[in-house]
Design an enzyme around this catalytic site. Structure first.
Site, PDB file in Angstrom:
ATOM      1  CB  SER A 143      -0.844  -0.008   1.279  1.00 13.65           C
ATOM      2  OG  SER A 143      -1.511   1.234   1.449  1.00 13.65           O
ATOM      3  CE1 TYR A 156      -4.310  -2.319   4.888  1.00 14.59           C
ATOM      4  CE2 TYR A 156      -3.551  -0.076   4.474  1.00 14.59           C
ATOM      5  CZ  TYR A 156      -3.966  -1.313   3.998  1.00 14.59           C
ATOM      6  OH  TYR A 156      -4.025  -1.539   2.648  1.00 14.59           O
TER       7      TYR A 156
HETATM    8  N1  LIG Z   1      -8.829  -0.723  -1.330  1.00 17.72           N
HETATM    9  C1  LIG Z   1      -7.809   0.072  -1.088  1.00 17.72           C
HETATM   10  O1  LIG Z   1      -7.967   1.308  -1.003  1.00 17.72           O
HETATM   11  C2  LIG Z   1      -6.415  -0.498  -0.964  1.00 17.72           C
HETATM   12  C3  LIG Z   1      -5.322   0.380  -1.060  1.00 17.72           C
HETATM   13  C4  LIG Z   1      -4.035  -0.130  -0.935  1.00 17.72           C
HETATM   14  C5  LIG Z   1      -3.841  -1.484  -0.730  1.00 17.72           C
HETATM   15  N2  LIG Z   1      -4.920  -2.305  -0.627  1.00 17.72           N
HETATM   16  C6  LIG Z   1      -4.662  -3.737  -0.395  1.00 17.72           C
HETATM   17  O2  LIG Z   1      -5.229  -4.490  -1.434  1.00 17.72           O
HETATM   18  C7  LIG Z   1      -5.547  -5.806  -0.966  1.00 17.72           C
HETATM   19  C8  LIG Z   1      -6.955  -6.184  -1.402  1.00 17.72           C
HETATM   20  O3  LIG Z   1      -7.875  -5.259  -0.839  1.00 17.72           O
HETATM   21  P1  LIG Z   1      -9.260  -4.871  -1.524  1.00 17.72           P
HETATM   22  O4  LIG Z   1      -9.359  -3.401  -1.457  1.00 17.72           O
HETATM   23  O5  LIG Z   1      -9.438  -5.548  -2.812  1.00 17.72           O
HETATM   24  O6  LIG Z   1     -10.253  -5.458  -0.420  1.00 17.72           O
HETATM   25  P2  LIG Z   1     -11.589  -6.326  -0.526  1.00 17.72           P
HETATM   26  O7  LIG Z   1     -12.429  -5.873  -1.670  1.00 17.72           O
HETATM   27  O8  LIG Z   1     -12.155  -6.284   0.860  1.00 17.72           O
HETATM   28  O9  LIG Z   1     -11.044  -7.802  -0.848  1.00 17.72           O
HETATM   29  C9  LIG Z   1     -10.333  -8.522   0.102  1.00 17.72           C
HETATM   30  C10 LIG Z   1     -10.165  -9.935  -0.390  1.00 17.72           C
HETATM   31  O10 LIG Z   1      -9.354 -10.645   0.561  1.00 17.72           O
HETATM   32  C11 LIG Z   1     -10.066 -11.811   0.990  1.00 17.72           C
HETATM   33  N3  LIG Z   1      -9.656 -12.118   2.364  1.00 17.72           N
HETATM   34  C12 LIG Z   1      -9.802 -11.364   3.480  1.00 17.72           C
HETATM   35  N4  LIG Z   1      -9.323 -12.025   4.547  1.00 17.72           N
HETATM   36  C13 LIG Z   1      -8.849 -13.214   4.091  1.00 17.72           C
HETATM   37  C14 LIG Z   1      -8.250 -14.337   4.698  1.00 17.72           C
HETATM   38  N5  LIG Z   1      -8.038 -14.388   6.021  1.00 17.72           N
HETATM   39  N6  LIG Z   1      -7.896 -15.391   3.920  1.00 17.72           N
HETATM   40  C15 LIG Z   1      -8.116 -15.363   2.581  1.00 17.72           C
HETATM   41  N7  LIG Z   1      -8.679 -14.329   1.950  1.00 17.72           N
HETATM   42  C16 LIG Z   1      -9.047 -13.271   2.701  1.00 17.72           C
HETATM   43  C17 LIG Z   1     -11.537 -11.455   0.819  1.00 17.72           C
HETATM   44  O11 LIG Z   1     -12.375 -12.605   0.693  1.00 17.72           O
HETATM   45  P3  LIG Z   1     -13.016 -13.373   1.969  1.00 17.72           P
HETATM   46  O12 LIG Z   1     -13.517 -12.312   2.895  1.00 17.72           O
HETATM   47  O13 LIG Z   1     -14.072 -14.240   1.399  1.00 17.72           O
HETATM   48  O14 LIG Z   1     -11.905 -14.183   2.552  1.00 17.72           O
HETATM   49  C18 LIG Z   1     -11.476 -10.696  -0.493  1.00 17.72           C
HETATM   50  O15 LIG Z   1     -11.405 -11.597  -1.581  1.00 17.72           O
HETATM   51  C19 LIG Z   1      -5.311  -5.775   0.544  1.00 17.72           C
HETATM   52  O16 LIG Z   1      -4.057  -6.348   0.833  1.00 17.72           O
HETATM   53  C20 LIG Z   1      -5.282  -4.287   0.870  1.00 17.72           C
HETATM   54  O17 LIG Z   1      -4.497  -4.006   2.003  1.00 17.72           O
HETATM   55  C21 LIG Z   1      -6.200  -1.859  -0.742  1.00 17.72           C
END
Ligand SMILES: NC(=O)c1ccc[n+]([C@@H]2O[C@H](COP(=O)([O-])OP(=O)(O)OC[C@H]3O[C@@H](n4cnc5c(N)ncnc54)[C@H](OP(=O)(O)O)[C@@H]3O)[C@@H](O)[C@H]2O)c1
Length: 250
Positions: A143, A156
């Site tokens: 991130s 985080y």
């Molecule tokens: N959105 C942002 O603004 C942003 C910015 C920078 C970085 N990121 C990073 O991008 C990544 C993805 O985030 P996103 O924004 O796409 O979030 P999201 O839409 O909430 O997706 C999260 C995904 O991770 C899975 N997950 C959560 N806990 C898990 C576990 N214990 N085991 C296996 N799978 C798990 C969820 O599915 P289940 O709940 O079914 O397991 C879902 O598929 C993260 O690492 C986040 O830190 C996000």
């Protein structure tokens, strides 16, 4: 469309929604066979069907990245059905807007479990095989909060700093093995990341970015991953910082 990843096998944790699903789509369009991992089966199956429409092979494996054996089983199942894993995308991650002084200790622990231990479990499951084959690519979803401190997201940000520090050290250890390691460092992206995680009004009022025009789309991140993993041998894209034009944190 160019298919630079034809014949490659990719595992994506957190592949059922948001950034992970967009990465899966972009990698499948580039020709890769894809294994998607997440905890909730129904959402995972919907994601599998979406990726299957693109063509090519796609597998869905219910996995909690916090459970080491489940991640090992994910890799074993992928290798049995699709072949040796060329690329692991450690994307699963969670985060909560909280003030440290409000002591959301259960959420601190969950965040460390998924974002730190989950990434280590992924690396632990693929590293020996990649070393034996003399090639492989590990992509970690970090991130921009792994590059700059971030009030309201202290734990985080701490987990993403862990990913940065661990990865940078590991990358130097892996010189000569043929393995590349890329950290993707997005700013805010429109996903369900914040759903059910609005637990601390004080932090939200003070620090949450509610300006949707200052968010990236998940596809922006998917394209960045395709770029990183499509380079010739000998070219390592070690990190990609990708932020909304009008919202630089770094
Ligand atoms: N959105 C942002 O603004 C942003 C910015 C920078 C970085 N990121 C990073 O991008 C990544 C993805 O985030 P996103 O924004 O796409 O979030 P999201 O839409 O909430 O997706 C999260 C995904 O991770 C899975 N997950 C959560 N806990 C898990 C576990 N214990 N085991 C296996 N799978 C798990 C969820 O599915 P289940 O709940 O079914 O397991 C879902 O598929 C993260 O690492 C986040 O830190 C996000």
């Amino acid at each position: 469309m160019a298919r630079p990843l034809e014949g490659k096998v990719v595992v994506i944790t957190g592949g059922s929604s948001g950034i992970g699903l967009a990465i899966a789509k972009c990698l499948a369009q580039a020709g890769a066979s894809v294994a998607l991992a997440a905890r909730h089966e129904e959402k995972l199956e919907q994601a599998r069907l979406k990726i299957a429409e693109i063509g090519g092979k796609v597998l869905a494996v219910k996995t909690d990245v916090c459970v080491r054996q489940q991640v090992k089983d994910l890799i074993a199942k992928t290798e049995a059905e699709l072949g040796p894993v060329d690329i692991l995308v450690n994307n699963a991650g969670i985060g909560y807007y909280t003030m440290m002084r409000n002591l959301k200790e259960d959420e601190w622990e969950k965040t460390v479990d998924v974002n730190c231990k989950g990434v280590l479990n992924g690396i632990g499951a693929v590293l020996s095989g990649m070393i034996a084959r003399g090639k492989g690519h590990i992509v970690n979803m970090s991130s921009d909060s792994g590059r700059a401190t971030c009030p309201g997201l202290a734990v985080y940000a701490g987990t993403k700093y862990f990913v940065e520090g661990m990865t940078s050290s590991m990358r130097k250890e892996l010189v000569g093995t043929g393995i590349r390691v890329t950290n993707i460092q997005p700013g805010d992206v429109t996903t369900s990341f914040n759903e059910n995680k609005m637990i601390d009004q004080e932090a939200l009022d003070k620090y949450f970015n509610s300006e949707l025009d200052k968010y990236l789309s998940p596809d922006d991140i998917g394209r960045a991953v395709v770029y990183a993993v499509s380079q010739p041998d000998g070219v390592a894209v070690n990190e990609i910082l990708i932020e909304p034009t009008d919202f630089p944190l770094v």
